[in-house]
Each structure stands twice: as C-alpha cells, then as structure tokens.
Write a protein that holds these residues in place. Structure first.
Motif, PDB file in Angstrom:
ATOM      1  N   ASP A 186      -3.316   2.785   5.220  1.00 27.09           N
ATOM      2  CA  ASP A 186      -3.781   1.773   4.274  1.00 27.09           C
ATOM      3  C   ASP A 186      -3.338   0.384   4.723  1.00 27.09           C
ATOM      4  O   ASP A 186      -4.081  -0.591   4.590  1.00 27.09           O
ATOM      5  CB  ASP A 186      -3.243   2.054   2.872  1.00 27.09           C
ATOM      6  CG  ASP A 186      -3.874   3.274   2.234  1.00 27.09           C
ATOM      7  OD1 ASP A 186      -5.034   3.577   2.561  1.00 27.09           O
ATOM      8  OD2 ASP A 186      -3.213   3.928   1.415  1.00 27.09           O
ATOM      9  N   GLU A 188      -9.051  -5.602   7.669  1.00 29.72           N
ATOM     10  CA  GLU A 188     -10.042  -6.221   6.794  1.00 29.72           C
ATOM     11  C   GLU A 188      -9.702  -7.686   6.522  1.00 29.72           C
ATOM     12  O   GLU A 188     -10.587  -8.531   6.401  1.00 29.72           O
ATOM     13  CB  GLU A 188     -10.147  -5.443   5.478  1.00 29.72           C
ATOM     14  CG  GLU A 188     -11.321  -5.876   4.627  1.00 29.72           C
ATOM     15  CD  GLU A 188     -11.607  -4.943   3.468  1.00 29.72           C
ATOM     16  OE1 GLU A 188     -12.221  -5.394   2.480  1.00 29.72           O
ATOM     17  OE2 GLU A 188     -11.215  -3.737   3.551  1.00 29.72           O
ATOM     18  N   CYS A 202       0.828  -1.205   0.000  1.00 27.84           N
ATOM     19  CA  CYS A 202       0.000   0.000   0.000  1.00 27.84           C
ATOM     20  C   CYS A 202       0.863   1.257   0.000  1.00 27.84           C
ATOM     21  O   CYS A 202       2.085   1.195  -0.006  1.00 27.84           O
ATOM     22  CB  CYS A 202      -0.915  -0.005   1.213  1.00 27.84           C
ATOM     23  SG  CYS A 202      -1.946  -1.484   1.355  1.00 27.84           S
ATOM     24  N   HIS A 220      -6.725  -5.953  -3.696  1.00 28.24           N
ATOM     25  CA  HIS A 220      -7.384  -5.672  -4.972  1.00 28.24           C
ATOM     26  C   HIS A 220      -8.684  -4.878  -4.761  1.00 28.24           C
ATOM     27  O   HIS A 220      -8.977  -3.942  -5.510  1.00 28.24           O
ATOM     28  CB  HIS A 220      -7.682  -6.970  -5.712  1.00 28.24           C
ATOM     29  CG  HIS A 220      -6.465  -7.674  -6.226  1.00 28.24           C
ATOM     30  ND1 HIS A 220      -5.373  -7.005  -6.747  1.00 28.24           N
ATOM     31  CD2 HIS A 220      -6.169  -9.002  -6.322  1.00 28.24           C
ATOM     32  CE1 HIS A 220      -4.461  -7.881  -7.125  1.00 28.24           C
ATOM     33  NE2 HIS A 220      -4.913  -9.086  -6.877  1.00 28.24           N
ATOM     34  N   ARG A 221      -9.451  -5.265  -3.745  1.00 24.41           N
ATOM     35  CA  ARG A 221     -10.709  -4.560  -3.488  1.00 24.41           C
ATOM     36  C   ARG A 221     -10.453  -3.117  -3.060  1.00 24.41           C
ATOM     37  O   ARG A 221     -11.177  -2.201  -3.467  1.00 24.41           O
ATOM     38  CB  ARG A 221     -11.518  -5.294  -2.413  1.00 24.41           C
ATOM     39  CG  ARG A 221     -12.137  -6.588  -2.883  1.00 24.41           C
ATOM     40  CD  ARG A 221     -13.268  -7.024  -1.947  1.00 24.41           C
ATOM     41  NE  ARG A 221     -12.789  -7.265  -0.594  1.00 24.41           N
ATOM     42  CZ  ARG A 221     -12.312  -8.429  -0.180  1.00 24.41           C
ATOM     43  NH1 ARG A 221     -12.221  -9.455  -1.009  1.00 24.41           N
ATOM     44  NH2 ARG A 221     -11.913  -8.582   1.077  1.00 24.41           N
ATOM     45  N   MET A 222      -9.440  -2.913  -2.243  1.00 24.34           N
ATOM     46  CA  MET A 222      -9.102  -1.554  -1.822  1.00 24.34           C
ATOM     47  C   MET A 222      -8.728  -0.693  -3.023  1.00 24.34           C
ATOM     48  O   MET A 222      -9.097   0.485  -3.102  1.00 24.34           O
ATOM     49  CB  MET A 222      -7.957  -1.602  -0.808  1.00 24.34           C
ATOM     50  CG  MET A 222      -8.345  -2.195   0.543  1.00 24.34           C
ATOM     51  SD  MET A 222      -6.931  -2.442   1.664  1.00 24.34           S
ATOM     52  CE  MET A 222      -6.475  -0.748   2.022  1.00 24.34           C
ATOM     53  N   ARG A 223      -8.001  -1.278  -3.949  1.00 26.86           N
ATOM     54  CA  ARG A 223      -7.606  -0.520  -5.129  1.00 26.86           C
ATOM     55  C   ARG A 223      -8.811  -0.192  -6.005  1.00 26.86           C
ATOM     56  O   ARG A 223      -8.926   0.903  -6.544  1.00 26.86           O
ATOM     57  CB  ARG A 223      -6.558  -1.313  -5.923  1.00 26.86           C
ATOM     58  CG  ARG A 223      -5.962  -0.528  -7.077  1.00 26.86           C
ATOM     59  CD  ARG A 223      -4.781  -1.237  -7.685  1.00 26.86           C
ATOM     60  NE  ARG A 223      -3.649  -1.255  -6.765  1.00 26.86           N
ATOM     61  CZ  ARG A 223      -3.207  -2.341  -6.150  1.00 26.86           C
ATOM     62  NH1 ARG A 223      -3.798  -3.510  -6.339  1.00 26.86           N
ATOM     63  NH2 ARG A 223      -2.183  -2.270  -5.328  1.00 26.86           N
ATOM     64  N   ARG A 224      -9.722  -1.162  -6.137  1.00 28.67           N
ATOM     65  CA  ARG A 224     -10.916  -0.906  -6.957  1.00 28.67           C
ATOM     66  C   ARG A 224     -11.793   0.173  -6.332  1.00 28.67           C
ATOM     67  O   ARG A 224     -12.528   0.859  -7.044  1.00 28.67           O
ATOM     68  CB  ARG A 224     -11.728  -2.200  -7.132  1.00 28.67           C
ATOM     69  CG  ARG A 224     -11.093  -3.192  -8.100  1.00 28.67           C
ATOM     70  CD  ARG A 224     -12.114  -4.229  -8.542  1.00 28.67           C
ATOM     71  NE  ARG A 224     -12.589  -5.036  -7.427  1.00 28.67           N
ATOM     72  CZ  ARG A 224     -12.034  -6.172  -7.041  1.00 28.67           C
ATOM     73  NH1 ARG A 224     -10.963  -6.645  -7.675  1.00 28.67           N
ATOM     74  NH2 ARG A 224     -12.536  -6.857  -6.024  1.00 28.67           N
ATOM     75  N   ARG A 225     -11.729   0.309  -5.014  1.00 30.03           N
ATOM     76  CA  ARG A 225     -12.490   1.370  -4.353  1.00 30.03           C
ATOM     77  C   ARG A 225     -11.793   2.722  -4.482  1.00 30.03           C
ATOM     78  O   ARG A 225     -12.204   3.697  -3.855  1.00 30.03           O
ATOM     79  CB  ARG A 225     -12.684   1.030  -2.863  1.00 30.03           C
ATOM     80  CG  ARG A 225     -13.576  -0.168  -2.607  1.00 30.03           C
ATOM     81  CD  ARG A 225     -14.095  -0.185  -1.178  1.00 30.03           C
ATOM     82  NE  ARG A 225     -13.049  -0.254  -0.179  1.00 30.03           N
ATOM     83  CZ  ARG A 225     -12.670  -1.372   0.436  1.00 30.03           C
ATOM     84  NH1 ARG A 225     -13.243  -2.528   0.113  1.00 30.03           N
ATOM     85  NH2 ARG A 225     -11.727  -1.353   1.350  1.00 30.03           N
ATOM     86  N   SER A 226     -10.725   2.750  -5.254  1.00 32.67           N
ATOM     87  CA  SER A 226      -9.970   3.981  -5.509  1.00 32.67           C
ATOM     88  C   SER A 226      -9.407   4.576  -4.235  1.00 32.67           C
ATOM     89  O   SER A 226      -9.313   5.793  -4.076  1.00 32.67           O
ATOM     90  CB  SER A 226     -10.852   5.024  -6.222  1.00 32.67           C
ATOM     91  OG  SER A 226     -11.282   4.533  -7.456  1.00 32.67           O
ATOM     92  N   LYS A 227      -9.045   3.710  -3.307  1.00 38.85           N
ATOM     93  CA  LYS A 227      -8.447   4.185  -2.067  1.00 38.85           C
ATOM     94  C   LYS A 227      -7.053   4.725  -2.325  1.00 38.85           C
ATOM     95  O   LYS A 227      -6.570   5.609  -1.644  1.00 38.85           O
ATOM     96  CB  LYS A 227      -8.387   3.046  -1.047  1.00 38.85           C
ATOM     97  CG  LYS A 227      -8.007   3.495   0.350  1.00 38.85           C
ATOM     98  CD  LYS A 227      -8.119   2.344   1.320  1.00 38.85           C
ATOM     99  CE  LYS A 227      -7.752   2.794   2.731  1.00 38.85           C
ATOM    100  NZ  LYS A 227      -8.682   3.770   3.267  1.00 38.85           N
ATOM    101  N   ASP A 275      -5.588  -0.732   7.458  1.00 36.57           N
ATOM    102  CA  ASP A 275      -6.888  -1.131   6.910  1.00 36.57           C
ATOM    103  C   ASP A 275      -6.811  -2.516   6.282  1.00 36.57           C
ATOM    104  O   ASP A 275      -7.720  -3.336   6.437  1.00 36.57           O
ATOM    105  CB  ASP A 275      -7.358  -0.121   5.861  1.00 36.57           C
ATOM    106  CG  ASP A 275      -7.768   1.204   6.474  1.00 36.57           C
ATOM    107  OD1 ASP A 275      -7.932   1.269   7.715  1.00 36.57           O
ATOM    108  OD2 ASP A 275      -7.912   2.187   5.722  1.00 36.57           O
TER     109      ASP A 275
END
Length: 209
Positions: free
Chosen positions: A54, A61, A49, A92-99, A57
C-alpha cells in the motif's frame, strides 16, 4: 506565450530551482525529484497505510499526480507541502476504494480538554527522533502499531506533525483544516499514544511473586 520563465516564485525553498527547470521544459529532471522524495513518501505511506505494498502504491500514485499537475504548481507554497497534500489526497482515495481493511473505531472525545488553551503543542520526546530509534526496537514496533490504531484523521495529523516534522500551520495547509483543528486532533492523538505506552511499560515490568 505560456509560462513566464522569469517569474520569481512567491516561496523559495530547496526545490525551487529543480521545480522551475522541470516546469520550463526539462522534463528529464523529474527523475531527480523522484530520487529526492521517493524514500520520504514511502515512509509516509508505511506510517499511514497498512502494509508495504500500500505504501508503494501511495508513493507511485503521488508521483503520477505530481507529474500530471506540476505545470499548474505556482510555487505559492513549498513544493514539499504541496506534495504531501497530494499524498494525503491519494491516501483518502485509496481508502474510499476500500483498499484497506475497515478501520477500528476509537472514541477520543474524552481526551479533549475543556479549555482549548490547555492543548499541549510541545513536541513529545519520542517524536523528535526517527520512530525506529525510539528507546529500542520492540518499543518502536509497539508505537508504530499504536499509531495505526488511530482513526485516519488523527493518524494523519500525528504523522505529519510529529513524524514528518511539519509545523502546525503547514499541517493545516496540507490537510485543508484550521490550525486550531490540527492542535485539537494532535492533542487527542498524543494522549491516546501516551495511554498506549503506559500499557506497554506496565506489561514490560518484571512481575514479582
């Protein structure tokens, strides 16, 4: 009548006893699992991250998902491998959420050898020790920054293989790709870092008038 408490796991490792106990009702022992792996997951998050929040998180998670799905873990692989697969999915999910801020794109195709048999699978010297101990603090910071310049697919392979110590086959299992793809991505990532380190050593040399 539910899970067979006498079932013998297919894979036995250091976590087998603890995982089996939790699955059989000792939910209070989940805290032991967190204590055992929270530092490793946080460090993994720091390497993957962009900042410490991050990484926190990602670790939190990941543990939430482990707690939710541990009852379905059949111990057909090492728990640690399963845990890192969850952590990678969380990433991957964090990235897709545009974090994260947008990743800088790099073209690494030029690093791919014409003959895949030439791909180097030996562990580089810098990867055999904790990153903070690589030669000196300044170089360690430079290397960490260079790792974060890698596109995510290369960064994940490099971190899992060279920094977390997973084998090629384990890395392939965690990421859901073939061992051949692991070798290709790892080779490209290592060559990129080697070029980056060349620049560091060049800039670090004393300049004579």
């Amino acid at each position: 009548m539910g899970r067979d408490a006498n079932r013998v796991p297919d894979i036995t490792d250091q976590d087998t006893e603890l995982i089996t106990a939790i699955q059989n009702g000792a939910a209070e022992r989940f805290e032991e699992l967190v204590t055992r792996y929270e530092g490793k997951l946080y460090n993994f998050g720091l390497r993957i991250c962009k900042d410490a929040s991050d990484a926190e998180d990602l670790a939190q998670e990941t543990f939430i998902n482990i707690f939710r799905y541990l009852k379905d873990f059949r111990q057909e692989t090492k728990f640690k491998n399963w845990m890192y697969r969850i952590a990678t999915s969380v990433c991957h999910r964090m990235r897709r959420r545009s974090k994260y801020a947008p990743e800088r794109e790099l073209s690494l195709d030029e690093f791919l050898p014409a003959d895949h048999a030439d791909i180097d699978t030996e562990l580089p010297e810098w990867a055999a020790m904790p990153i903070r101990q690589v030669l000196n603090r300044e170089l360690g910071e430079y290397l960490k920054a260079s790792v974060k310049e890698l596109p995510p697919q290369y960064r994940l392979v490099l971190v899992l293989r060279d920094m977390e110590g997973f084998s090629t086959d384990e890395t392939a299992e965690i990421l859901g790709i073939t061992p051949a793809n692991v070798k290709v991505r790892l080779h490209r990532a290592r060559l990129f870092l080697r070029e980056e380190l060349k620049g560091y050593f060049h800039d670090s040399q004393p300049h004579t008038p």
